[in-house]
Design a protein around this motif. Structure first.
Motif, PDB file in Angstrom:
ATOM      1  N   LYS A  93       0.816  -1.216   0.000  1.00 40.28           N
ATOM      2  CA  LYS A  93       0.000   0.000   0.000  1.00 40.28           C
ATOM      3  C   LYS A  93       0.850   1.267   0.000  1.00 40.28           C
ATOM      4  O   LYS A  93       0.464   2.287  -0.562  1.00 40.28           O
ATOM      5  CB  LYS A  93      -0.936  -0.003   1.213  1.00 40.28           C
ATOM      6  N   GLN A  94       2.017   1.192   0.623  1.00 37.66           N
ATOM      7  CA  GLN A  94       2.899   2.361   0.685  1.00 37.66           C
ATOM      8  C   GLN A  94       3.764   2.502  -0.565  1.00 37.66           C
ATOM      9  O   GLN A  94       4.322   3.564  -0.824  1.00 37.66           O
ATOM     10  CB  GLN A  94       3.793   2.261   1.926  1.00 37.66           C
ATOM     11  N   ASP A  95       3.838   1.442  -1.352  1.00 43.67           N
ATOM     12  CA  ASP A  95       4.658   1.457  -2.559  1.00 43.67           C
ATOM     13  C   ASP A  95       3.999   2.344  -3.615  1.00 43.67           C
ATOM     14  O   ASP A  95       2.794   2.270  -3.852  1.00 43.67           O
ATOM     15  CB  ASP A  95       4.799   0.029  -3.090  1.00 43.67           C
ATOM     16  N   SER A  96       4.792   3.184  -4.272  1.00 46.83           N
ATOM     17  CA  SER A  96       4.258   4.083  -5.306  1.00 46.83           C
ATOM     18  C   SER A  96       4.596   3.614  -6.719  1.00 46.83           C
ATOM     19  O   SER A  96       4.299   4.305  -7.687  1.00 46.83           O
ATOM     20  CB  SER A  96       4.799   5.502  -5.095  1.00 46.83           C
ATOM     21  N   ALA A  97       5.222   2.436  -6.828  1.00 45.46           N
ATOM     22  CA  ALA A  97       5.601   1.927  -8.146  1.00 45.46           C
ATOM     23  C   ALA A  97       4.362   1.600  -8.971  1.00 45.46           C
ATOM     24  O   ALA A  97       3.302   1.273  -8.438  1.00 45.46           O
ATOM     25  CB  ALA A  97       6.479   0.681  -7.996  1.00 45.46           C
ATOM     26  N   ASP A 153      -4.340   5.740  -9.786  1.00 42.90           N
ATOM     27  CA  ASP A 153      -3.154   6.488 -10.214  1.00 42.90           C
ATOM     28  C   ASP A 153      -1.987   5.592 -10.610  1.00 42.90           C
ATOM     29  O   ASP A 153      -1.176   5.960 -11.461  1.00 42.90           O
ATOM     30  CB  ASP A 153      -2.704   7.440  -9.094  1.00 42.90           C
ATOM     31  N   ARG A 154      -1.874   4.424 -10.010  1.00 47.22           N
ATOM     32  CA  ARG A 154      -0.691   3.585 -10.223  1.00 47.22           C
ATOM     33  C   ARG A 154      -0.811   2.667 -11.434  1.00 47.22           C
ATOM     34  O   ARG A 154       0.165   2.047 -11.830  1.00 47.22           O
ATOM     35  CB  ARG A 154      -0.420   2.750  -8.976  1.00 47.22           C
ATOM     36  N   LEU A 155      -1.984   2.584 -12.023  1.00 48.18           N
ATOM     37  CA  LEU A 155      -2.180   1.650 -13.131  1.00 48.18           C
ATOM     38  C   LEU A 155      -1.627   2.184 -14.444  1.00 48.18           C
ATOM     39  O   LEU A 155      -1.857   3.331 -14.814  1.00 48.18           O
ATOM     40  CB  LEU A 155      -3.669   1.345 -13.312  1.00 48.18           C
ATOM     41  N   GLU A 156      -0.886   1.312 -15.145  1.00 44.48           N
ATOM     42  CA  GLU A 156      -0.425   1.603 -16.492  1.00 44.48           C
ATOM     43  C   GLU A 156      -0.673   0.367 -17.353  1.00 44.48           C
ATOM     44  O   GLU A 156      -0.918  -0.727 -16.833  1.00 44.48           O
ATOM     45  CB  GLU A 156       1.065   1.976 -16.489  1.00 44.48           C
ATOM     46  N   PHE A 157      -0.593   0.548 -18.665  1.00 44.49           N
ATOM     47  CA  PHE A 157      -0.969  -0.538 -19.567  1.00 44.49           C
ATOM     48  C   PHE A 157       0.126  -0.851 -20.570  1.00 44.49           C
ATOM     49  O   PHE A 157       0.865   0.028 -21.004  1.00 44.49           O
ATOM     50  CB  PHE A 157      -2.256  -0.168 -20.316  1.00 44.49           C
ATOM     51  N   LYS A 158       0.217  -2.127 -20.913  1.00 47.66           N
ATOM     52  CA  LYS A 158       1.129  -2.587 -21.959  1.00 47.66           C
ATOM     53  C   LYS A 158       0.383  -3.562 -22.862  1.00 47.66           C
ATOM     54  O   LYS A 158      -0.547  -4.241 -22.419  1.00 47.66           O
ATOM     55  CB  LYS A 158       2.361  -3.281 -21.352  1.00 47.66           C
ATOM     56  N   TYR A 159       0.820  -3.636 -24.131  1.00 50.39           N
ATOM     57  CA  TYR A 159       0.200  -4.556 -25.078  1.00 50.39           C
ATOM     58  C   TYR A 159       0.634  -5.994 -24.801  1.00 50.39           C
ATOM     59  O   TYR A 159       1.788  -6.257 -24.443  1.00 50.39           O
ATOM     60  CB  TYR A 159       0.575  -4.191 -26.506  1.00 50.39           C
ATOM     61  N   ASP A 175      11.126  -6.637 -14.276  1.00 46.38           N
ATOM     62  CA  ASP A 175      11.570  -5.654 -13.288  1.00 46.38           C
ATOM     63  C   ASP A 175      10.429  -4.703 -12.905  1.00 46.38           C
ATOM     64  O   ASP A 175      10.655  -3.606 -12.413  1.00 46.38           O
ATOM     65  CB  ASP A 175      12.778  -4.859 -13.799  1.00 46.38           C
ATOM     66  N   PHE A 176       9.211  -5.134 -13.166  1.00 45.03           N
ATOM     67  CA  PHE A 176       8.024  -4.382 -12.771  1.00 45.03           C
ATOM     68  C   PHE A 176       6.931  -5.390 -12.439  1.00 45.03           C
ATOM     69  O   PHE A 176       7.022  -6.572 -12.793  1.00 45.03           O
ATOM     70  CB  PHE A 176       7.556  -3.429 -13.888  1.00 45.03           C
ATOM     71  N   TYR A 177       5.905  -4.923 -11.759  1.00 43.72           N
ATOM     72  CA  TYR A 177       4.844  -5.828 -11.309  1.00 43.72           C
ATOM     73  C   TYR A 177       3.692  -5.851 -12.311  1.00 43.72           C
ATOM     74  O   TYR A 177       3.176  -4.804 -12.718  1.00 43.72           O
ATOM     75  CB  TYR A 177       4.321  -5.392  -9.942  1.00 43.72           C
ATOM     76  N   ILE A 178       3.293  -7.051 -12.725  1.00 38.47           N
ATOM     77  CA  ILE A 178       2.129  -7.237 -13.594  1.00 38.47           C
ATOM     78  C   ILE A 178       0.945  -7.612 -12.714  1.00 38.47           C
ATOM     79  O   ILE A 178       0.949  -8.654 -12.064  1.00 38.47           O
ATOM     80  CB  ILE A 178       2.378  -8.327 -14.645  1.00 38.47           C
ATOM     81  N   GLY A 179      -0.062  -6.754 -12.702  1.00 40.79           N
ATOM     82  CA  GLY A 179      -1.228  -7.004 -11.866  1.00 40.79           C
ATOM     83  C   GLY A 179      -2.200  -7.989 -12.476  1.00 40.79           C
ATOM     84  O   GLY A 179      -2.810  -8.794 -11.774  1.00 40.79           O
ATOM     85  N   ALA A 180      -2.351  -7.926 -13.811  1.00 45.56           N
ATOM     86  CA  ALA A 180      -3.317  -8.802 -14.463  1.00 45.56           C
ATOM     87  C   ALA A 180      -3.171  -8.698 -15.972  1.00 45.56           C
ATOM     88  O   ALA A 180      -2.551  -7.766 -16.498  1.00 45.56           O
ATOM     89  CB  ALA A 180      -4.746  -8.444 -14.053  1.00 45.56           C
ATOM     90  N   SER A 181      -3.751  -9.665 -16.640  1.00 49.58           N
ATOM     91  CA  SER A 181      -3.883  -9.639 -18.095  1.00 49.58           C
ATOM     92  C   SER A 181      -5.379  -9.561 -18.397  1.00 49.58           C
ATOM     93  O   SER A 181      -6.174 -10.317 -17.829  1.00 49.58           O
ATOM     94  CB  SER A 181      -3.290 -10.910 -18.705  1.00 49.58           C
ATOM     95  N   ILE A 182      -5.764  -8.637 -19.295  1.00 46.97           N
ATOM     96  CA  ILE A 182      -7.180  -8.397 -19.557  1.00 46.97           C
ATOM     97  C   ILE A 182      -7.471  -8.544 -21.038  1.00 46.97           C
ATOM     98  O   ILE A 182      -6.689  -8.099 -21.886  1.00 46.97           O
ATOM     99  CB  ILE A 182      -7.605  -6.985 -19.118  1.00 46.97           C
ATOM    100  N   GLU A 183      -8.593  -9.152 -21.350  1.00 47.90           N
ATOM    101  CA  GLU A 183      -9.033  -9.230 -22.734  1.00 47.90           C
ATOM    102  C   GLU A 183     -10.521  -8.919 -22.815  1.00 47.90           C
ATOM    103  O   GLU A 183     -11.276  -9.190 -21.877  1.00 47.90           O
ATOM    104  CB  GLU A 183      -8.749 -10.601 -23.338  1.00 47.90           C
ATOM    105  N   PHE A 184     -10.913  -8.342 -23.937  1.00 48.59           N
ATOM    106  CA  PHE A 184     -12.293  -7.894 -24.122  1.00 48.59           C
ATOM    107  C   PHE A 184     -12.871  -8.477 -25.407  1.00 48.59           C
ATOM    108  O   PHE A 184     -12.156  -8.678 -26.385  1.00 48.59           O
ATOM    109  CB  PHE A 184     -12.358  -6.366 -24.220  1.00 48.59           C
ATOM    110  N   SER A 185     -14.169  -8.723 -25.381  1.00 44.50           N
ATOM    111  CA  SER A 185     -14.867  -9.011 -26.627  1.00 44.50           C
ATOM    112  C   SER A 185     -15.388  -7.679 -27.160  1.00 44.50           C
ATOM    113  O   SER A 185     -15.398  -6.663 -26.455  1.00 44.50           O
ATOM    114  CB  SER A 185     -16.039  -9.964 -26.388  1.00 44.50           C
TER     115      SER A 185
END
Length: 235
Positions: A93-97, A153-159, A175-185
């Motif tokens: 929670k204190q991490d700003s990465a 604020d901390r969320l960013e996206f990659k392809y 060297d970074f944290y991946i929170g999830a992989s998302i796909e959409f119809s």
């Protein structure tokens, strides 16, 4: 004076006509993109979570006697896990990465059965949907990551194409944290383009994820909102 007012009003008049024409000429795929980017923050509010902040489940043999261990031993074991998790949670929670979400590059597929589900869900609205044969399955669009906005604020996206295929996505160190992989119809609309449905898959590991079906509708002010979310699969 009237002539001056008319002259000043002409640019606005033609601008309105141009805007109206653009709206009338907007293709279904273009409209779909507009709705997708508008509804995206609401989708993220509904499905996003940081899996690291979920407390560990009790051990399988919690409060059972086995191989000489008694109830107290299992209780102490679980209490220690919870203490360790509590320290880790506070640190997270204190991490700003940044937290990265991996998004499929393009949205191409429909689910034909969603046509009937769209009709069934909004049956009280007397909506009309076209034939599934009229759905343009071969059309789609590439997601523009710059247009993906969220309230986090901390969320960013990659392809997705930037990462290894299949399960190697989760077996590779970064060297970074991946929170999830998302796909959409793609979004299926009714004929008035006032109601729609899409599917979302949210995966946080090799065998950890879930899918949802999201019903959306346009309100009286022309804004899109989520009407209901139902689970479709879990792993």
């Amino acid at each position: 004076m009237k002539r001056i007012i008319i002259i000043l009003a002409l640019p606005l008049f033609f601008a309105c006509i141009l805007c109206s024409c653009k709206k009338r000429n907007m293709s279904e795929v273009e409209l779909e993109q507009v709705v997708f980017y508008e509804i995206f923050p609401l989708i993220m509010d509904s499905i996003y979570y940081d899996s690291r902040l979920i407390p560990p489940p009790p051990p399988r043999d919690f409060l059972k006697r086995r191989e000489g261990k008694d109830e107290i031993s299992y209780e102490k074991e679980y209490e220690k896990k919870m203490r360790d998790w509590g320290k880790k949670k506070d640190s997270i929670k204190q991490d700003s990465a940044s937290i990265y979400l991996i998004v499929n590059d393009s949205i191409n597929n429909y689910k034909r059965e969603d046509l009937n589900e769209l009709l069934e869900h909004f049956k009280g609205q007397n909506i009309v949907i076209g034939s599934s044969e009229n759905v343009e399955l071969n059309k789609g669009y590439k997601i523009d990551l710059r247009k993906l906005k969220t309230n986090y604020d901390r969320l960013e996206f990659k392809y997705r194409s930037q990462f290894p295929k299949g399960r190697e996505l989760w077996r590779t160190e970064y060297d970074f944290y991946i929170g999830a992989s998302i796909e959409f119809s793609r979004i299926l609309f009714d004929e008035t383009k006032s109601y729609g449905v899409l599917n979302v898959g949210y995966t946080t590991g090799v065998l950890s994820g879930h899918g949802v079906k999201i019903f959306i509708k346009k309100n009286g002010k022309g804004k899109w909102n989520i009407d209901r979310i139902i689970g479709t699969w879990i792993s």
